[in-house]
Design a protein around this motif. Structure first.
Motif, PDB file in Angstrom:
ATOM      1  N   VAL A 111       9.592   8.733  10.076  1.00 18.74           N
ATOM      2  CA  VAL A 111       8.401   8.005   9.635  1.00 18.74           C
ATOM      3  C   VAL A 111       8.746   6.554   9.336  1.00 18.74           C
ATOM      4  CG1 VAL A 111       6.621   7.844   7.849  1.00 18.74           C
ATOM      5  CG2 VAL A 111       7.251  10.087   8.776  1.00 18.74           C
ATOM      6  N   LYS A 112       9.867   6.341   8.655  1.00 19.25           N
ATOM      7  CA  LYS A 112      10.291   4.971   8.328  1.00 19.25           C
ATOM      8  C   LYS A 112      10.525   4.159   9.596  1.00 19.25           C
ATOM      9  CE  LYS A 112      13.627   2.554   5.413  1.00 19.25           C
ATOM     10  NZ  LYS A 112      14.760   2.746   4.496  1.00 19.25           N
ATOM     11  N   ARG A 113      11.184   4.756  10.580  1.00 25.67           N
ATOM     12  CA  ARG A 113      11.449   4.074  11.851  1.00 25.67           C
ATOM     13  C   ARG A 113      10.139   3.719  12.556  1.00 25.67           C
ATOM     14  NH1 ARG A 113      15.526   6.763  13.135  1.00 25.67           N
ATOM     15  NH2 ARG A 113      14.473   8.627  13.874  1.00 25.67           N
ATOM     16  N   ALA A 114       9.167   4.634  12.524  1.00 25.87           N
ATOM     17  CA  ALA A 114       7.868   4.389  13.167  1.00 25.87           C
ATOM     18  C   ALA A 114       7.131   3.239  12.491  1.00 25.87           C
ATOM     19  CB  ALA A 114       7.017   5.655  13.138  1.00 25.87           C
ATOM     20  N   ILE A 115       7.096   3.245  11.165  1.00 27.26           N
ATOM     21  CA  ILE A 115       6.393   2.177  10.434  1.00 27.26           C
ATOM     22  C   ILE A 115       7.108   0.852  10.629  1.00 27.26           C
ATOM     23  CG2 ILE A 115       5.731   1.330   8.146  1.00 27.26           C
ATOM     24  CD1 ILE A 115       5.349   4.299   7.335  1.00 27.26           C
ATOM     25  N   ASN A 116       8.429   0.867  10.498  1.00 24.41           N
ATOM     26  CA  ASN A 116       9.194  -0.371  10.606  1.00 24.41           C
ATOM     27  C   ASN A 116       9.194  -0.955  12.015  1.00 24.41           C
ATOM     28  OD1 ASN A 116       9.754  -0.371   7.895  1.00 24.41           O
ATOM     29  ND2 ASN A 116      11.843   0.377   8.108  1.00 24.41           N
ATOM     30  N   LYS A 156       0.847  -1.197   0.000  1.00 21.57           N
ATOM     31  CA  LYS A 156       0.000   0.000   0.000  1.00 21.57           C
ATOM     32  C   LYS A 156       0.877   1.240   0.000  1.00 21.57           C
ATOM     33  CE  LYS A 156      -4.023  -1.990   2.232  1.00 21.57           C
ATOM     34  NZ  LYS A 156      -5.014  -1.832   3.293  1.00 21.57           N
ATOM     35  N   VAL A 157       0.304   2.333  -0.515  1.00 19.11           N
ATOM     36  CA  VAL A 157       0.992   3.617  -0.542  1.00 19.11           C
ATOM     37  C   VAL A 157       0.264   4.568   0.408  1.00 19.11           C
ATOM     38  CG1 VAL A 157       1.679   5.579  -1.968  1.00 19.11           C
ATOM     39  CG2 VAL A 157       1.757   3.268  -2.922  1.00 19.11           C
ATOM     40  N   PHE A 158       1.013   5.129   1.353  1.00 18.50           N
ATOM     41  CA  PHE A 158       0.485   6.108   2.300  1.00 18.50           C
ATOM     42  C   PHE A 158       1.010   7.482   1.902  1.00 18.50           C
ATOM     43  CE2 PHE A 158       0.061   2.167   4.441  1.00 18.50           C
ATOM     44  CZ  PHE A 158      -0.916   2.306   5.412  1.00 18.50           C
ATOM     45  N   LYS A 159       0.104   8.397   1.545  1.00 19.51           N
ATOM     46  CA  LYS A 159       0.476   9.784   1.245  1.00 19.51           C
ATOM     47  C   LYS A 159       0.546  10.522   2.575  1.00 19.51           C
ATOM     48  CE  LYS A 159       0.303   9.562  -3.277  1.00 19.51           C
ATOM     49  NZ  LYS A 159       1.356   9.966  -4.173  1.00 19.51           N
ATOM     50  N   ILE A 160       1.670  11.216   2.815  1.00 23.06           N
ATOM     51  CA  ILE A 160       1.927  11.801   4.127  1.00 23.06           C
ATOM     52  C   ILE A 160       2.270  13.282   3.992  1.00 23.06           C
ATOM     53  CG2 ILE A 160       3.375  11.672   6.198  1.00 23.06           C
ATOM     54  CD1 ILE A 160       3.929   8.703   5.323  1.00 23.06           C
ATOM     55  N   LYS A 185       7.820  12.642  -3.348  1.00 18.82           N
ATOM     56  CA  LYS A 185       6.413  12.287  -3.557  1.00 18.82           C
ATOM     57  C   LYS A 185       5.611  12.361  -2.259  1.00 18.82           C
ATOM     58  CE  LYS A 185       7.235   9.219  -7.466  1.00 18.82           C
ATOM     59  NZ  LYS A 185       7.111   7.832  -7.949  1.00 18.82           N
ATOM     60  N   LYS A 186       6.323  12.537  -1.127  1.00 15.35           N
ATOM     61  CA  LYS A 186       5.691  12.606   0.194  1.00 15.35           C
ATOM     62  C   LYS A 186       4.836  11.362   0.449  1.00 15.35           C
ATOM     63  CE  LYS A 186       6.231  17.414   0.820  1.00 15.35           C
ATOM     64  NZ  LYS A 186       7.491  17.514   1.448  1.00 15.35           N
ATOM     65  N   GLN A 187       5.472  10.202   0.280  1.00 13.11           N
ATOM     66  CA  GLN A 187       4.731   8.962   0.454  1.00 13.11           C
ATOM     67  C   GLN A 187       5.607   7.853   1.034  1.00 13.11           C
ATOM     68  OE1 GLN A 187       3.437   8.035  -3.519  1.00 13.11           O
ATOM     69  NE2 GLN A 187       5.229   6.796  -3.962  1.00 13.11           N
ATOM     70  N   ALA A 188       4.919   6.881   1.611  1.00 14.91           N
ATOM     71  CA  ALA A 188       5.564   5.669   2.100  1.00 14.91           C
ATOM     72  C   ALA A 188       4.952   4.491   1.361  1.00 14.91           C
ATOM     73  CB  ALA A 188       5.340   5.514   3.598  1.00 14.91           C
ATOM     74  N   VAL A 189       5.788   3.657   0.758  1.00 12.32           N
ATOM     75  CA  VAL A 189       5.333   2.422   0.133  1.00 12.32           C
ATOM     76  C   VAL A 189       5.579   1.325   1.165  1.00 12.32           C
ATOM     77  CG1 VAL A 189       5.658   0.798  -1.764  1.00 12.32           C
ATOM     78  CG2 VAL A 189       5.886   3.266  -2.175  1.00 12.32           C
ATOM     79  N   VAL A 190       4.490   0.729   1.626  1.00 11.27           N
ATOM     80  CA  VAL A 190       4.554  -0.230   2.729  1.00 11.27           C
ATOM     81  C   VAL A 190       4.220  -1.619   2.218  1.00 11.27           C
ATOM     82  CG1 VAL A 190       3.680  -0.810   5.020  1.00 11.27           C
ATOM     83  CG2 VAL A 190       3.862   1.596   4.335  1.00 11.27           C
ATOM     84  N   TYR A 206       2.956  13.689  11.936  1.00 10.36           N
ATOM     85  CA  TYR A 206       2.713  13.810  10.512  1.00 10.36           C
ATOM     86  C   TYR A 206       1.251  13.474  10.230  1.00 10.36           C
ATOM     87  CZ  TYR A 206       7.725  13.953  10.609  1.00 10.36           C
ATOM     88  OH  TYR A 206       9.008  14.293  10.912  1.00 10.36           O
ATOM     89  N   LYS A 207       0.753  13.813   9.044  1.00 10.82           N
ATOM     90  CA  LYS A 207      -0.653  13.615   8.705  1.00 10.82           C
ATOM     91  C   LYS A 207      -0.765  12.705   7.485  1.00 10.82           C
ATOM     92  CE  LYS A 207      -5.081  14.700   8.642  1.00 10.82           C
ATOM     93  NZ  LYS A 207      -5.917  13.799   9.346  1.00 10.82           N
ATOM     94  N   VAL A 208      -1.465  11.597   7.640  1.00  7.03           N
ATOM     95  CA  VAL A 208      -1.737  10.697   6.510  1.00  7.03           C
ATOM     96  C   VAL A 208      -2.952  11.251   5.785  1.00  7.03           C
ATOM     97  CG1 VAL A 208      -2.339   8.359   5.802  1.00  7.03           C
ATOM     98  CG2 VAL A 208      -0.758   8.717   7.696  1.00  7.03           C
ATOM     99  N   VAL A 209      -2.783  11.600   4.493  1.00  8.40           N
ATOM    100  CA  VAL A 209      -3.873  12.197   3.727  1.00  8.40           C
ATOM    101  C   VAL A 209      -4.572  11.203   2.815  1.00  8.40           C
ATOM    102  CG1 VAL A 209      -3.004  14.559   3.865  1.00  8.40           C
ATOM    103  CG2 VAL A 209      -2.253  13.101   2.003  1.00  8.40           C
ATOM    104  N   ALA A 210      -3.920  10.070   2.539  1.00  8.47           N
ATOM    105  CA  ALA A 210      -4.543   9.048   1.685  1.00  8.47           C
ATOM    106  C   ALA A 210      -3.816   7.725   1.841  1.00  8.47           C
ATOM    107  CB  ALA A 210      -4.518   9.477   0.219  1.00  8.47           C
ATOM    108  N   VAL A 211      -4.576   6.640   1.660  1.00  4.31           N
ATOM    109  CA  VAL A 211      -4.009   5.290   1.635  1.00  4.31           C
ATOM    110  C   VAL A 211      -4.506   4.646   0.356  1.00  4.31           C
ATOM    111  CG1 VAL A 211      -3.852   3.057   2.792  1.00  4.31           C
ATOM    112  CG2 VAL A 211      -4.074   5.148   4.161  1.00  4.31           C
ATOM    113  N   GLN A 212      -3.572   4.180  -0.466  1.00  9.54           N
ATOM    114  CA  GLN A 212      -3.944   3.580  -1.757  1.00  9.54           C
ATOM    115  C   GLN A 212      -3.459   2.151  -1.817  1.00  9.54           C
ATOM    116  OE1 GLN A 212      -1.770   6.288  -4.206  1.00  9.54           O
ATOM    117  NE2 GLN A 212      -3.370   7.810  -4.192  1.00  9.54           N
TER     118      GLN A 212
END
Length: 118
Positions: free
Chosen positions: A69-74, A53-57, A87-92, A112-118
């Motif tokens: 952000v990477k440390r938090a997700i990981n 999934k792609v998280f727009k941040i 691109k202001k995104q995280a590919v998870v 940070y603010k997540v604005v979309a999850v794709q």
């Protein structure tokens, strides 16, 4: 003569500040810890990838931001993130089912603010 020097100094200060602000907003300047950044290492998943999934941040301005952000997700078991500052995104990638809300909460807890999850 003294007035000319004062006016010149007052004219130069906003120019320097504007240049720094432009670099900051482009993600080229140091913020959130500034200076040199230690990049967060990539995390390898132990199982087979079952979803991506792609998280727009919003709110990431520099490499320090993306590392946070990477440390938090990981830190969440079963997911691995790659961040793209431009691109202001995280590919998870996931190797087990994890609710989107879990990742969103982790990202938003650090400011940070997540604005979309794709």
């Amino acid at each position: 003569m003294g007035n000319v020097i004062i006016v010149a100094v007052l004219a130069v200060i906003p120019i320097i500040a504007l240049k720094g602000s432009i670099k900051h907003l482009k993600g080229e300047g140091g913020c959130c810890g500034g200076g040199s950044t230690i990049k967060e290492p990539d995390k390898k998943l132990s199982g087979t990838v079952i979803n991506t999934k792609v998280f727009k941040i919003d709110g990431m301005h520099c490499e320090s931001c993306t590392s946070r952000v990477k440390r938090a997700i990981n830190s969440i078991d079963g997911v691995s993130a790659k961040l793209d500052l431009r691109k202001k995104q995280a590919v998870v990638k996931y190797d087990k089912e994890i609710a989107d809300d879990t990742l969103v909460k982790e990202i938003e807890n650090i400011g940070y603010k997540v604005v979309a999850v794709q």
